[in-house]
Design an enzyme around this catalytic site. Structure first.
Site, PDB file in Angstrom:
ATOM      1  N   ASN B 115      78.138  19.738  19.365  1.00 61.81           N
ATOM      2  CA  ASN B 115      77.338  19.722  20.594  1.00 61.81           C
ATOM      3  C   ASN B 115      76.092  20.584  20.476  1.00 61.81           C
ATOM      4  OD1 ASN B 115      80.226  20.301  20.756  1.00 61.81           O
ATOM      5  ND2 ASN B 115      80.108  19.389  22.794  1.00 61.81           N
ATOM      6  N   ILE B 144      85.697  19.274  14.660  1.00 59.42           N
ATOM      7  CA  ILE B 144      87.155  19.125  14.723  1.00 59.42           C
ATOM      8  C   ILE B 144      87.628  19.085  16.172  1.00 59.42           C
ATOM      9  CG2 ILE B 144      87.513  20.299  12.506  1.00 59.42           C
ATOM     10  CD1 ILE B 144      88.751  22.637  14.227  1.00 59.42           C
ATOM     11  N   ASP B 145      86.800  19.565  17.096  1.00 59.14           N
ATOM     12  CA  ASP B 145      87.191  19.561  18.513  1.00 59.14           C
ATOM     13  C   ASP B 145      87.183  18.162  19.106  1.00 59.14           C
ATOM     14  OD1 ASP B 145      87.521  22.288  18.512  1.00 59.14           O
ATOM     15  OD2 ASP B 145      85.476  22.696  19.184  1.00 59.14           O
ATOM     16  N   GLY B 188      90.540  24.768  19.992  1.00 62.29           N
ATOM     17  CA  GLY B 188      90.042  23.893  21.053  1.00 62.29           C
ATOM     18  C   GLY B 188      89.719  24.703  22.295  1.00 62.29           C
ATOM     19  N   ARG B 189      88.429  24.995  22.476  1.00 59.89           N
ATOM     20  CA  ARG B 189      88.048  25.853  23.590  1.00 59.89           C
ATOM     21  C   ARG B 189      88.064  25.084  24.917  1.00 59.89           C
ATOM     22  NH1 ARG B 189      85.339  30.695  24.053  1.00 59.89           N
ATOM     23  NH2 ARG B 189      85.019  30.784  21.803  1.00 59.89           N
TER      24      ARG B 189
END
Lengths: 417, 417
Positions: B115, B144-145, B188-189
């Protein structure tokens, strides 16, 4: 040589599981089927559910008729298919084990495990002898810690070492890409073999180097700390600072069991860690040691009024011991160790502990075989890394690389720009 | 369609590295060599060292003559071969980027990243347009997210999802062997895709189940918590307690980015976590969230005067993103995405963001292709897991399994007794 006994056989798995402990289980089963079962001496081949705990409760799995293809699939599955236990039997517990052996007419007792498990095997053997109950007890080695005496190395270690090597290879590339100080905590309470295996991740193996300027140029972990070398916090910080100052990054392998010069665990000292069911400081299944060391580095390396360095810690945890893709040497040897135990039983051997013996010399193609020693020779003893494997500071020697390299199998080749 | 420009091309890698980001890099290089370089429009194919940071400093790698076999080895190497950066350029920084483009006569700008990187690409594109400097900017997806909009999924995700699946498969076998409560923290935020991939570890996929009695019977993680579903601590404890009471064990997947119903990170709330260089609570490179949740479970599930349950937490950390063995679908698509960007440039496309489009329907053999959208359509946006992938409680749906299963490749088959 004694006479062969007639009765049943029982096999158990004990202690922390590994990626290849089921190879040993299946090795014993197939060895018995081709030997003592074939000859009519062993009627039923039983498995204990969760080690001696399952035996005392009568929780047994019957392998006598298990199809060979199912056994092959079990052998290729990581972790202990029968279930494991950390029970250390006391006198009353041992009596219940003996009662269960009598009840199930067990004359052959196979126990796959590490130091504590070999000791359980030794105690069961002694209790049976004292009670004049004829029981042949065999210990089959297993431990990712690689800390059983009398063995060149232990089944389970090569696969775990392979995983640690791959992890450090990949993580070093990550560290090159986004530089900073990265610390990885590897399993090993007393023995540093698994942490030392991180050195296999180096593209150019800087074995034996002790000079910090040379270590800074290493690809892979630049600093390696094992429990065998007293861990000095100030020295550690100075090591990291020196490499970080030169390269703007630092890659570090730390054993979970690092200790100070009085033998006190750094984990317990820094963080007052939790105690596990044996009263030991809980090291695995917690990121506390890594986090504390990272915090320490951050605090000590932040210049007055300046920005703290980027410091990260990963604690590899349980993934080290049961990764589905193994070292092929390890899978082979674990199977061989199980078969060898069954073979000795068929030769009317009274019992003992199976060992892995390296039959090749350094430089020759790797080869190994199984041996046997008395249970008491292995039981409850801990093998540490020999002096010749350590520089005595923060690195391993070329002798360690020679020792460990053939065990982990082919590694991917990384390219750099 | 515009005219083709003459000049040089530059490629950068940005953000967290992945196992296949070098496939995309090599895809752009070989696409350019076969296209715009071949046709004489692009003279030199350059790489930025550490993304736009290297570009502004003139730290460039020249790929124009790099041998094809070396490129193949780079493609198969995890992490960003050029180096990465987390810099988010402000106006002054952007001016320096533009100056560097002028200086090195760059007319084609390729940026591989997530992003933030797509936003960098968009800004560079806008600054160049405002300065009337003709520059064709292409963003190649990587994360990877899996949280880029307009993409079916993102290169990097399938390999990370494969790793997480293997880790949960192995760790569940470990948990069966030595039962207890085991919690694994996954990266994974904001988006839970990677944590959700743990459901692929289940032998019998209990997708869509919400009943705790049924979840207790699941092989693999019985409970899955993602950032998209508000995390309620009491509910979490009740879930764990229910399964532990039934089975004497519980296997849990938790996303590092779990949030409460106000959107506050549980990590920050429980532990007052460290802040990273963007002022976000530092989630990776620390075991704090896992340790705190483990402590919480231990405290809340210890019966009055009784023994605490065995609770362990592992935080998977950086190993998730750069493991050397990838998903073959992922390696293929990452390469394809890089090539597609070079192909669009050769077709005189003015720029854009490459996307991965699934061309097969559910049940059909998996197939995918590349598309293109405007940079602004992707830049700085975050895609979360759609509602149809989540039960809304602690599990994923069959739709998610259908979506993710083809991406991770063949998995080992485990056998049980």
């Amino acid at each position: 040589m004694a006479e062969l006994l007639r009765g049943n056989a029982v096999i158990g798995q004990s202690g922390g599981p590994t990626a290849v402990i089921n190879q040993s289980l299946v090795g014993v089963v197939e060895g018995l089927r081709a030997g003592l079962h074939q000859s009519g001496h062993v009627s039923r081949i039983l498995g204990m559910r969760h080690g001696v705990r399952g035996l005392t409760k009568g929780e047994l799995y019957d392998f006598t008729e298990t199809p060979a293809d199912k056994l092959e699939r079990v052998a290729a599955t990581p972790s202990a298919a029968l279930g494991s236990t950390r029970d250390k039997p006391d006198a009353g517990y041992c009596q219940r084990i003996l009662d269960a052996c009598r009840k199930h007419e067990i004359r052959y007792f196979f126990y796959i495990g590490g130091n504590d498990s070999s000791d359980t095997c030794r105690i069961v053997n002694e209790i049976a002898a004292a009670a004049k109950y004829e029981l042949r007890c065999f210990h089959v080695p297993k431990t990712i810690d690689n800390d059983l005496v009398e063995n060149d190395h232990c089944p389970g270690f090569p696969s775990a070492a392979r995983w640690v090597t791959l992890a450090f290879m990949a993580d070093f590339m990550d560290n090159l890409s986004l530089p900073g100080i990265k610390l990885n905590v590897v399993m090993g309470r007393n023995a540093g073999f698994l942490t030392a295996a991180s050195a296999l991740a180096r593209r150019r193996e800087h074995a034996g180097v002790t000079d910090l300027q040379a270590l800074a140029e290493v690809d892979g972990p630049q600093l390696i700390y094992v429990p065998e070398v007293p861990f000095d916090i100030d020295r550690f910080i100075a090591d990291v600072e020196s490499i970080y100052a030169r390269k703007g990054r630092c890659h570090i392998a730390v054993s979970e069991g690092i200790k100070d010069d009085k033998g006190e665990a750094i984990g317990g000292k820094l963080i007052g860690g939790q105690k596990d069911s044996h009263g030991n400081v809980q090291l695995s299944g917690s990121g506390a040691l890594g986090d504390q060391l990272a915090e320490l580095i951050k605090t000590r390396l932040t210049p007055a009024g300046g920005k703290p360095p980027r410091v990260r810690a990963d604690t590899f945890g349980y993934l080290q011991r049961c990764w589905p893709y193994t070292s092929s040497v390890d899978s082979h040897e674990a199977r061989m160790a199980g078969r060898h135990a069954a073979k000795l039983a068929a030769e009317a051997e009274r019992g003992g502990s199976i060992t892995i013996v390296r039959t090749s010399k350094s430089g020759q193609p790797y080869a190994s075989a199984c041996g046997r020693v008395a249970l008491a020779a292995v039981a409850a003893k801990t093998r540490l890394m020999p002096r010749e494997f350590l520089t005595g500071v923060n690195n391993v020697t070329a002798a360690f690389i020679d020792y460990a390299r053939p065990l982990v199998g082919d590694l991917p080749q990384f390219e750099r720009l």
